[in-house]
Write a protein that holds these residues in place. Structure first.
Motif, short mmCIF file in Angstrom:
data_model
loop_
_atom_site.label_atom_id
_atom_site.label_comp_id
_atom_site.label_asym_id
_atom_site.label_seq_id
_atom_site.Cartn_x
_atom_site.Cartn_y
_atom_site.Cartn_z
N VAL A 195 1.33 -0.91 -0.33
CA VAL A 195 -0.20 0.15 0.14
C VAL A 195 1.00 0.92 -0.22
O VAL A 195 1.99 1.00 0.62
CB VAL A 195 -0.65 -0.44 0.41
CG1 VAL A 195 -2.06 1.30 1.11
CG2 VAL A 195 -1.73 -1.25 1.45
N TRP A 196 0.60 2.20 -1.43
CA TRP A 196 1.35 3.48 -0.58
C TRP A 196 0.54 4.49 -0.49
O TRP A 196 -0.78 5.08 -0.69
CB TRP A 196 1.53 3.72 -1.94
CG TRP A 196 2.62 2.90 -2.81
CD1 TRP A 196 4.34 3.32 -2.78
CD2 TRP A 196 2.02 1.11 -3.72
NE1 TRP A 196 5.02 2.03 -3.88
CE2 TRP A 196 3.72 0.91 -4.30
CE3 TRP A 196 0.97 1.22 -3.06
CZ2 TRP A 196 3.39 0.13 -4.50
CZ3 TRP A 196 1.71 -0.63 -4.32
CH2 TRP A 196 2.48 -0.75 -4.91
N CYS A 214 -4.35 7.21 0.51
CA CYS A 214 -3.73 5.64 0.34
C CYS A 214 -3.81 5.47 -1.23
O CYS A 214 -5.37 5.46 -1.34
CB CYS A 214 -4.03 5.51 0.96
SG CYS A 214 -3.38 5.62 3.07
N LYS A 215 -2.92 4.59 -1.25
CA LYS A 215 -3.43 3.71 -2.75
C LYS A 215 -3.14 2.27 -2.56
O LYS A 215 -2.18 1.72 -2.27
CB LYS A 215 -3.12 4.40 -4.22
CG LYS A 215 -3.09 5.97 -4.55
CD LYS A 215 -2.55 6.33 -5.49
CE LYS A 215 -2.91 7.66 -5.57
NZ LYS A 215 -4.69 7.92 -5.86
N TYR A 256 5.22 9.42 -2.07
CA TYR A 256 4.22 8.53 -1.29
C TYR A 256 5.43 7.52 -0.80
O TYR A 256 6.18 7.34 -1.29
CB TYR A 256 3.34 7.58 -2.90
CG TYR A 256 2.72 8.36 -3.03
CD1 TYR A 256 0.66 8.02 -2.36
CD2 TYR A 256 2.28 9.20 -3.75
CE1 TYR A 256 -0.60 8.11 -3.02
CE2 TYR A 256 0.96 9.53 -4.35
CZ TYR A 256 -0.02 9.09 -3.64
OH TYR A 256 -1.65 9.81 -4.57
N THR A 257 4.49 6.66 0.44
CA THR A 257 5.63 5.35 1.14
C THR A 257 4.86 4.86 0.86
O THR A 257 3.94 4.44 0.87
CB THR A 257 5.65 6.18 2.62
OG1 THR A 257 6.06 7.80 2.54
CG2 THR A 257 6.45 5.37 3.08
N LYS A 258 6.30 3.91 0.46
CA LYS A 258 5.69 2.67 0.29
C LYS A 258 5.62 1.45 1.62
O LYS A 258 6.35 1.45 2.33
CB LYS A 258 6.28 1.54 -0.82
CG LYS A 258 5.75 -0.08 -1.08
CD LYS A 258 6.73 -0.25 -2.17
CE LYS A 258 6.39 -2.28 -2.42
NZ LYS A 258 7.76 -2.72 -2.99
N GLN A 262 1.24 -4.78 8.10
CA GLN A 262 0.49 -3.91 9.04
C GLN A 262 0.80 -2.78 10.22
O GLN A 262 -0.26 -1.61 9.79
CB GLN A 262 -0.77 -4.58 9.06
CG GLN A 262 -1.61 -4.82 9.99
CD GLN A 262 -2.43 -2.87 8.84
OE1 GLN A 262 -3.22 -3.17 7.77
NE2 GLN A 262 -3.11 -2.30 9.94
N ARG A 263 2.29 -3.08 10.34
CA ARG A 263 2.44 -2.62 11.74
C ARG A 263 3.41 -1.31 10.89
O ARG A 263 2.75 -0.34 11.69
CB ARG A 263 4.17 -3.62 12.18
CG ARG A 263 4.53 -3.04 13.56
CD ARG A 263 3.48 -2.27 14.53
NE ARG A 263 2.94 -3.62 15.01
CZ ARG A 263 2.41 -3.37 15.64
NH1 ARG A 263 1.62 -2.73 16.36
NH2 ARG A 263 1.92 -4.97 16.20
N ASP A 264 4.34 -1.29 10.05
CA ASP A 264 4.42 0.10 9.43
C ASP A 264 3.26 0.95 8.99
O ASP A 264 3.54 2.38 8.91
CB ASP A 264 5.27 -0.26 8.55
CG ASP A 264 6.47 -0.87 8.54
OD1 ASP A 264 7.61 -1.02 10.29
OD2 ASP A 264 7.57 -1.52 7.97
N LEU A 265 2.14 -0.07 8.47
CA LEU A 265 1.01 1.23 8.15
C LEU A 265 0.38 1.63 9.19
O LEU A 265 -0.16 2.48 9.62
CB LEU A 265 0.15 0.00 6.90
CG LEU A 265 -1.52 1.26 6.54
CD1 LEU A 265 -0.66 2.11 6.27
CD2 LEU A 265 -2.24 0.14 5.18
N GLY A 266 0.26 0.98 10.20
CA GLY A 266 -0.61 1.07 11.22
C GLY A 266 0.25 2.53 12.32
O GLY A 266 -0.46 3.41 12.32
#
Length: 289
Positions: A195-196, A214-215, A256-258, A262-266
């Motif tokens: 997810v970006w 987010c994309k 955008y950050t890739k 789930q931990r990093d996105l959260g």
């Protein structure tokens, strides 16, 4: 003076103390298991309803959005139960003579509301706000489970205090982009399905979640262009009559950050959604009224 108690009384006293301790421990374990059991939490139970409404048929089969029936979920503390008119919007045209829908037709004719049995029923002393959770990126499935796969609605989680606290202590594991809140099949980013996300136009008065874009597909190499008042000014436009500062700007490029876990996105969403940390939830009145 003769001895009243035999020497064996000491052993009996010790055994009775040990036995009493074991009974107390066993009773505590039993009561703890009981209060966590479905008999108390009603977890997994499918209560009788006036109409056997199938979320699987309506959501997965027909593609109805959650908001069509639960119209206040994004702006109220209550998700809301749809009025009979919502059912009649469709069933005045289809399945008009179905026996299962007899209570719906009677309710529409008499004006008396259908009495549904509440499945997710919190104690009266607990204050839960649907809107704040939905607008902060908590998906429906995180609490209610895969509703789109339930022929009959049931409570998937315990809804007990420890279940709520486990999420508030570590919300990163459950957060998702607000565009994916109603996506029941959302599983979080992986190496194969990253997810970006990028942050755009954070300002006072604007919901923080709306500032995060987010994309699920990789943005173009040049970045996604959006209009911004902070962009560079167009050359040669300074001093031109009728040209406002907004018209004298170029689109900026979002960075955008890739994310592949789930931990990093959260953790990223916690920071930019401005979600309070556990140590900031010091007042009991946050949940208890």
């Amino acid at each position: 003076m003769a001895q009243i108690f035999d020497r064996s009384s000491n052993a009996l006293a010790r055994m009775s103390l040990v036995l009493t301790g074991l009974i107390v421990i066993a009773l505590g374990v039993t009561l703890d298991g009981l209060q966590r059991s479905p008999w108390v939490t009603r977890q997994g139970q499918r209560p009788d309803q006036p109409v056997p409404f199938s979320h699987k048929h309506h959501v997965q089969g027909l593609g109805l959005q959650c908001q069509y029936c639960h119209v206040t979920v994004e702006k109220s503390s209550y998700a809301g139960i749809p009025p009979t008119k919502t059912c009649i919007n469709c069933h005045s045209q289809i399945w008009t003579n179905a026996a299962l829908l007899g209570p719906v037709r009677k309710s529409w004719a008499t004006g008396e509301s259908l009495v549904w049995t509440k499945v997710h029923d919190l104690p009266d002393y607990v204050y839960f706000n649907h809107s704040i959770h939905v607008n902060k990126g908590l998906g429906c499935a995180s609490c209610h489970g895969r509703v789109d796969l339930m022929p009959l609605m049931y409570q998937q989680n315990t809804l007990q205090m420890e279940w709520c606290l486990n999420c508030h202590r570590d919300p990163a594991k459950n957060l998702r982009p607000v565009s994916q809140v109603y996506n029941m099949a959302w599983e979080g980013p992986t190496t194969e399905k990253p997810v970006w996300c990028a942050v755009n136009d954070e300002k006072s008065g604007k919901p923080t979640a709306q500032s995060v874009d987010c994309k699920t597909s990789e943005p173009g190499k040049a970045g996604t262009e959006v209009a911004s008042l902070n962009a560079l000014k167009l050359p040669g436009m300074a001093g031109v009559p009728g040209q406002t500062e907004a018209a004298m700007t170029l689109p900026t490029q979002l960075s955008y950050t890739k994310f592949t876990t789930q931990r990093d996105l959260g953790n990223f969403l916690i920071d930019h959604y401005k979600i309070r940390k556990p140590n900031e939830l010091a007042s009991c009145e946050v949940c208890h009224r």
